[in-house]
Design an enzyme around this catalytic site. Structure first.
Site, PDB file in Angstrom:
ATOM      1  N   LYS A 180       0.872  -1.179   0.000  1.00  0.00           N
ATOM      2  CA  LYS A 180       0.000   0.000   0.000  1.00  0.00           C
ATOM      3  C   LYS A 180       0.914   1.235   0.000  1.00  0.00           C
ATOM      4  O   LYS A 180       1.443   1.642   1.024  1.00  0.00           O
ATOM      5  CB  LYS A 180      -0.862  -0.014   1.264  1.00  0.00           C
ATOM      6  CG  LYS A 180      -2.233   0.620   1.126  1.00  0.00           C
ATOM      7  CD  LYS A 180      -2.239   2.075   0.710  1.00  0.00           C
ATOM      8  CE  LYS A 180      -1.982   3.024   1.841  1.00  0.00           C
ATOM      9  NZ  LYS A 180      -1.736   4.411   1.404  1.00  0.00           N
ATOM     10  N   GLU A 257       9.500   2.544  10.877  1.00  0.00           N
ATOM     11  CA  GLU A 257      10.514   3.588  10.713  1.00  0.00           C
ATOM     12  C   GLU A 257       9.760   4.899  10.644  1.00  0.00           C
ATOM     13  O   GLU A 257       8.865   5.066   9.811  1.00  0.00           O
ATOM     14  CB  GLU A 257      11.330   3.389   9.429  1.00  0.00           C
ATOM     15  CG  GLU A 257      12.310   2.246   9.478  1.00  0.00           C
ATOM     16  CD  GLU A 257      13.356   2.369  10.573  1.00  0.00           C
ATOM     17  OE1 GLU A 257      13.624   3.508  11.036  1.00  0.00           O
ATOM     18  OE2 GLU A 257      13.895   1.334  10.981  1.00  0.00           O
ATOM     19  N   CYS A 291      13.586  11.549   6.171  1.00  0.00           N
ATOM     20  CA  CYS A 291      13.547  11.359   7.634  1.00  0.00           C
ATOM     21  C   CYS A 291      14.938  11.513   8.215  1.00  0.00           C
ATOM     22  O   CYS A 291      15.087  11.753   9.407  1.00  0.00           O
ATOM     23  CB  CYS A 291      12.903  10.029   8.009  1.00  0.00           C
ATOM     24  SG  CYS A 291      13.376   8.688   6.964  1.00  0.00           S
ATOM     25  N   GLU A 389       9.631  17.513  14.098  1.00  0.00           N
ATOM     26  CA  GLU A 389      10.048  17.230  12.727  1.00  0.00           C
ATOM     27  C   GLU A 389       9.269  18.139  11.779  1.00  0.00           C
ATOM     28  O   GLU A 389       8.039  18.168  11.821  1.00  0.00           O
ATOM     29  CB  GLU A 389       9.776  15.764  12.384  1.00  0.00           C
ATOM     30  CG  GLU A 389      10.279  15.402  11.006  1.00  0.00           C
ATOM     31  CD  GLU A 389      10.078  13.938  10.678  1.00  0.00           C
ATOM     32  OE1 GLU A 389       8.970  13.426  10.886  1.00  0.00           O
ATOM     33  OE2 GLU A 389      11.044  13.314  10.183  1.00  0.00           O
TER      34      GLU A 389
HETATM   35  P1  ADP Z   1       3.518  10.766   5.789  1.00  0.00           P
HETATM   36  O1  ADP Z   1       3.487  11.983   6.635  1.00  0.00           O
HETATM   37  O2  ADP Z   1       4.863  10.303   5.384  1.00  0.00           O
HETATM   38  O3  ADP Z   1       2.517  10.775   4.674  1.00  0.00           O
HETATM   39  P2  ADP Z   1       1.764   8.875   7.078  1.00  0.00           P
HETATM   40  O4  ADP Z   1       2.060   8.119   8.327  1.00  0.00           O
HETATM   41  O5  ADP Z   1       0.585   9.755   7.051  1.00  0.00           O
HETATM   42  O6  ADP Z   1       3.114   9.639   6.809  1.00  0.00           O
HETATM   43  O7  ADP Z   1       1.662   7.888   5.845  1.00  0.00           O
HETATM   44  C1  ADP Z   1       2.547   6.818   5.624  1.00  0.00           C
HETATM   45  C2  ADP Z   1       1.774   5.662   5.025  1.00  0.00           C
HETATM   46  O8  ADP Z   1       0.821   5.213   5.985  1.00  0.00           O
HETATM   47  C3  ADP Z   1       0.979   6.038   3.779  1.00  0.00           C
HETATM   48  O9  ADP Z   1       1.004   4.955   2.867  1.00  0.00           O
HETATM   49  C4  ADP Z   1      -0.401   6.234   4.324  1.00  0.00           C
HETATM   50  O10 ADP Z   1      -1.416   6.012   3.368  1.00  0.00           O
HETATM   51  C5  ADP Z   1      -0.463   5.172   5.390  1.00  0.00           C
HETATM   52  N1  ADP Z   1      -1.488   5.406   6.411  1.00  0.00           N
HETATM   53  C6  ADP Z   1      -2.012   6.574   6.817  1.00  0.00           C
HETATM   54  N2  ADP Z   1      -2.943   6.372   7.766  1.00  0.00           N
HETATM   55  C7  ADP Z   1      -3.016   5.038   7.982  1.00  0.00           C
HETATM   56  C8  ADP Z   1      -3.762   4.181   8.845  1.00  0.00           C
HETATM   57  N3  ADP Z   1      -4.649   4.662   9.703  1.00  0.00           N
HETATM   58  N4  ADP Z   1      -3.536   2.859   8.780  1.00  0.00           N
HETATM   59  C9  ADP Z   1      -2.622   2.348   7.936  1.00  0.00           C
HETATM   60  N5  ADP Z   1      -1.895   3.092   7.099  1.00  0.00           N
HETATM   61  C10 ADP Z   1      -2.082   4.419   7.112  1.00  0.00           C
END
Ligand code: ADP
Length: 503
Positions: A180, A257, A291, A389
């Site tokens: 995903k 990470e 990061c 951050e």
């Molecule tokens: P960033 O700030 O790098 O976008 P996120 O943590 O929001 O960090 O997103 C990193 C990944 O986690 C993306 O693929 C995002 O779609 C996914 N993601 C966001 N929310 C959820 C959730 N509730 N459960 C699982 N995956 C998620």
């Protein structure tokens, strides 16, 4: 014809087939340097699509696990060659989609190829050990076996390298994968999956589901077929995933990470020119959206004024613009949301009393999401700009009286990903290595450097302890079977067996 009409519609990849999401909706993917340019329409997947992908990954588990590791490695090697061959095309797509410069986009693509080659080679390496047994006829050994179905949830900032450093070891060690990618970078993800599929992965071994993490994340994490989750992204989401996995009755292995607030210390004896170049690279390349980006510089008072003056001049000369142009040093931020968040932080820094020496929002570059490389002084260690951050091209510079103070301040944040020091003094360097809370340490080089075959990961809130990349990746993507094989169990029957059997 409008740009919208021309843009291609891309599909999920499930069970070896490219297919639409079940709800029939897609979302636009736009170029952050030129938001009017639509790069494609990508599937907005639903829970039903996750379930299909999980079923496919689960269905492919046994045959993939039973395949010779060497055969798995051959496919990864082929994929590495395909990606190398397509590096210009994939690198350009990455740049259009994410906004880093083409040099960085192509470099990242070639890095993905290298990672695949590395893990192809790893499939021919030892996967266990032979141990002595107290029973002389027991053959005692361990064997690393796959976990099963791995969910790879990835961010947008390294849209090909991070997925590859999760997917390649997962596959090499015999797991199947549901991938995903971040909503903002589905195109690069699709090109990666396309390359692996072309290399000959059997159906179901790797499945791609695009869409919103908030919408389908839960379905992925809670699916009964999932045995492990490898995640890179924000602390907030990472911790939520961790809690969900812990609550699961089945036991789901989790690797996280997350963020960083990476310091450099510039000692009074540093090669100042080197420290400047490396600090600027660490803070500003990819517009600070790494990061491992440098976001705090602790500079010895003896060289502070000179450092700040030269830093401000050099940073002011960095060229902001179209990331596909060879003359550009910094492209846009990945999205309007990200741009707004960074601009908010710049405002917070000013309101907290910081002095903005150069930088700020760039309004003269059309409607792209540009922020100028930004330097702050006058920030104290407890202020938000020194603690949180930012994930943008923003560096705060703080004076320190000596290395001890620098080290204490460097450690005074919740994160511990990477850190660097500029010094010519061996004892200072080794003290730093001993005392800094960071998983990745650089002496006289930038915080963001990371070679593809070396362990990658942080301390404290940056990570969940396990390391990615290199030989250490095997530890997350496998589990250990310990086998006690007594080969002499038939001894009492030996007389009755064929004559000449070895005794
Ligand atoms: P960033 O700030 O790098 O976008 P996120 O943590 O929001 O960090 O997103 C990193 C990944 O986690 C993306 O693929 C995002 O779609 C996914 N993601 C966001 N929310 C959820 C959730 N509730 N459960 C699982 N995956 C998620």
């Amino acid at each position: 014809m409008t740009a919208t009409a021309k843009a291609k519609t891309y599909q999920n990849y499930i069970g070896g087939e490219w297919r639409d999401a079940s709800g029939g909706t897609t979302s636009e993917n736009r170029n952050p340097a030129r938001p009017s340019e639509i790069l494609g329409h990508f599937q907005s997947s639903e829970v039903a699509d996750v379930e299909r992908a999980m079923d496919a990954a689960h269905g492919a588990r046994d045959s993939w696990r039973k395949l010779s590791p060497i055969a798995r490695g051959n496919i990864l090697y082929k994929a590495s060659q395909i990606i190398e061959r397509r590096a210009d095309e994939i690198g350009e797509a990455l740049t259009r989609e994410e906004g880093k410069t083409f040099k960085e986009g192509k470099g990242e693509t070639l890095r993905a190829s290298t990672i695949l080659r590395f893990f192809a080679g790893e499939t021919a390496q030892s996967i266990g050990e032979r141990l002595p047994s107290s029973n002389p006829t027991t053959f005692l050994y361990t064997e690393r076996v796959p976990l099963g179905v791995v969910a790879a949830i990835t961010p947008w900032n390294f849209p090909i390298a991070i997925p590859t450093w999760k997917i390649a070891p997962a596959l090499a060690y015999g797991n199947t994968v549901v991938f995903k990618p971040a909503e903002l970078t589905p195109l690069t993800a699709t090109l990666l999956v396309e390359s692996l599929a072309e290399a000959g992965l059997p159906p179901g071994v790797l499945n791609l589901v695009t869409g919103s993490g908030r919408r389908i994340g839960d379905a992925i994490v809670r699916h009964p077929a999932v045995n492990a989750i490898t995640f890179t992204g924000s602390n907030e989401v990472g911790k939520a995933l961790y809690r969900q996995a812990l609550e699961s009755e089945r036991g789901v292995k989790v690797q996280l990470e997350m963020g960083g607030k990476n310091p450099v210390i510039v000692n009074r004896d540093a090669d100042l020119d080197l420290a400047l170049t490396q600090t600027i690279n660490g803070a500003m390349m990819s517009s600070g959206q790494k990061c491992t980006a440098t976001s705090r510089a602790f500079v010895h008072r003896a060289v502070y004024d000179e450092f700040v003056e030269k830093l401000t001049q050099r940073v002011g000369r960095l060229r902001l613009g179209d990331p596909l142009a060879a003359t550009t040093d910094l492209g846009p931020l990945v999205s309007a949301t990200q741009r707004d968040s960074v601009v908010d932080y710049i405002g917070i820094g000013q309101r907290e009393g910081g002095e903005l020496l150069t930088g700020g929002k760039a309004d003269d570059l059309g409607d792209g999401y540009f922020v100028k490389p930004t330097i702050f002084t006058g920030i104290t260690p407890e202020m938000r700009l020194a603690q949180e951050e930012i994930f943008g091209p923003v560096l705060v510079v703080l004076p320190v009286d000596g290395m001890e103070e620098g080290l204490t301040l460097a450690n005074s944040v919740k994160y511990g990903l990477s850190a660097s020091i500029f010094t010519r003094d061996i004892a200072t360097a080794f003290s730093f290595i001993r005392d800094i809370d960071a998983g990745i340490i650089h002496i006289n080089s930038e915080t963001a450097g990371a070679e593809p075959h070396a362990p990658f990961g942080g301390m404290k809130a940056s990570s969940s302890f396990s390391r990615e990349q290199g030989k250490t990746a095997v530890e997350f993507f496998t589990q250990v079977k310990t086998v006690y094989f007594d080969w002499a169990y038939q001894t009492p029957l030996a007389d009755k067996e064929e004559p000449g059997a070895p005794s």
